[in-house]
Design an enzyme around this catalytic site. Sequence first.
Site, mmCIF file in Angstrom:
data_model
loop_
_atom_site.group_PDB
_atom_site.id
_atom_site.type_symbol
_atom_site.label_atom_id
_atom_site.label_comp_id
_atom_site.label_asym_id
_atom_site.label_seq_id
_atom_site.Cartn_x
_atom_site.Cartn_y
_atom_site.Cartn_z
ATOM 1 C CG HIS A 75 65.812 71.393 40.877
ATOM 2 N ND1 HIS A 75 64.501 71.741 41.126
ATOM 3 C CD2 HIS A 75 66.545 72.501 41.164
ATOM 4 C CE1 HIS A 75 64.442 73.000 41.530
ATOM 5 N NE2 HIS A 75 65.671 73.482 41.564
ATOM 6 C CE LYS A 94 69.258 43.208 38.671
ATOM 7 N NZ LYS A 94 69.026 44.575 38.990
ATOM 8 C CD GLU A 123 65.983 48.026 46.083
ATOM 9 O OE1 GLU A 123 65.125 47.146 45.987
ATOM 10 O OE2 GLU A 123 66.965 48.104 45.312
#
Length: 458
Positions: A155, A282, A289
Amino acid sequence: MKLWGGRFTKETNQLVHNFNASLSFDQKFYKQDILGSIAHVTMLEKQKILTTDEKETIIGGLKSILEDIESGKLEFTAEHEDIHSFVEAHLIERVGDPGKKLHTGRSRNDQVALDMKLYTRDEIVELNDLLKELLVTIHRIMKENVDTFMPGFTHLQKAQPVTLAHHFGAYFEMFRRDRSRLRDIYDRMNYCPLGAGALAGTTYPLDRDYTASLLNFDGPTLNSMDSVSDRDYLIELLSALSTIMMHLSRFCEEIIVWNSNEYQFVDIDYSYSTGSSIMPQKKNPDIAELIRGKTGRVYGALISMLTTMKGIPLAYNKDMQEDKEFTFDAIDTVKGCISLFNGMIDTMKFKKENMETSAKNGFTNATDAADYLVNHGVPFRDAHGIIGQLVLLCIEKNISLDELSLEDYKKISPVFEEDIYDAISMKTCVEKRNTIGAPGREAMMKVLAINEKYLMES
Ligand code: ARG
């Protein structure tokens, strides 16, 4: 030039030609088309349907076309309908009349079925090799991290401690199964459709066994209608490719999470990261992705193929031409994704201390603490309750079970002694899990040896 102009009294509408044509994409298998023709002609000569001279002239012409395509001398031009017409037209232009005999005992229906199989077979071999390279990288990372503790999750909540080797080992199993799926598909599809003609075989005395063996098939297909209209192997391949992407995508998702500022379990190398045009700080996991994103595209190909096939009556229908673009795209996408993913994990750094700290902080040893009580005669359900109370106490104090004093332990159950600390140490928790398939060192070494043998043998 049309292969079929004889009965036509008018030129084809230009839009119809464009809509019908497939050369822009089926040129991808020019090589397979030519090699298939060479095998066909070799068989025709053996069966005395062509003379030796004719065979040699045709093969010479086909080889020169192949060379010229490869060197860039011969370009694909849009007046040809497909790769089959393109090659035949150029052959006739180069060698004259013998070239007109190339298509004896053959239809584009069995020809395209052959070309697509030959192409797919070559690609399956490449995909298999790429997966092997990925498994070699995963195996190396596993070997180096048998003692790297980390939390195992259910989970997405910390559950029990595992090791990095164990976590990567799960993916080793997945990609190994992917390879075996490719192998199965290869074996099942490896029968030669050439000789099926348009749909009903031919009246020429073709030796289909011979053609099949020239092209390394296990034999000829056994029903000519099925031969020209079977695309099952593409559906199976797209399904296997979808499964590979699903595995890569899950792995990418984990890496994206692990690479996040909050987790900091891994550091994706600069060479596999990208930046932001506005936010100077960043360093983004775009590659992971994108692989996750491209999964949808490969699933799309599978659904397109299934849908295209669902209403087609026997035998060949032009709908089947649609099998190519999305299959090619799916194969190229998956090959690219496996290579990039391999490079990304091969250069990725593992922040082992953060992983271990995270495992310690998440009560991942709570089950082991309960087992300690069970080993001292407490029924498991009671033990579960006692440890639950201790966890609550730790949450209040903002500490881990290892940091709780023996006094606090004893307040809740007198069964606890000093040895509880050893029993719930990360090392003990993992080391004691030594049934085959578990993360304990002994069990992991056995699996690593099995994996090593597998990599050597296949
Ligand atoms: N370009 C066609 C395809 O990909 C080749 C077969 C054409 N056969 C035909 N009967 N029109 O399916």
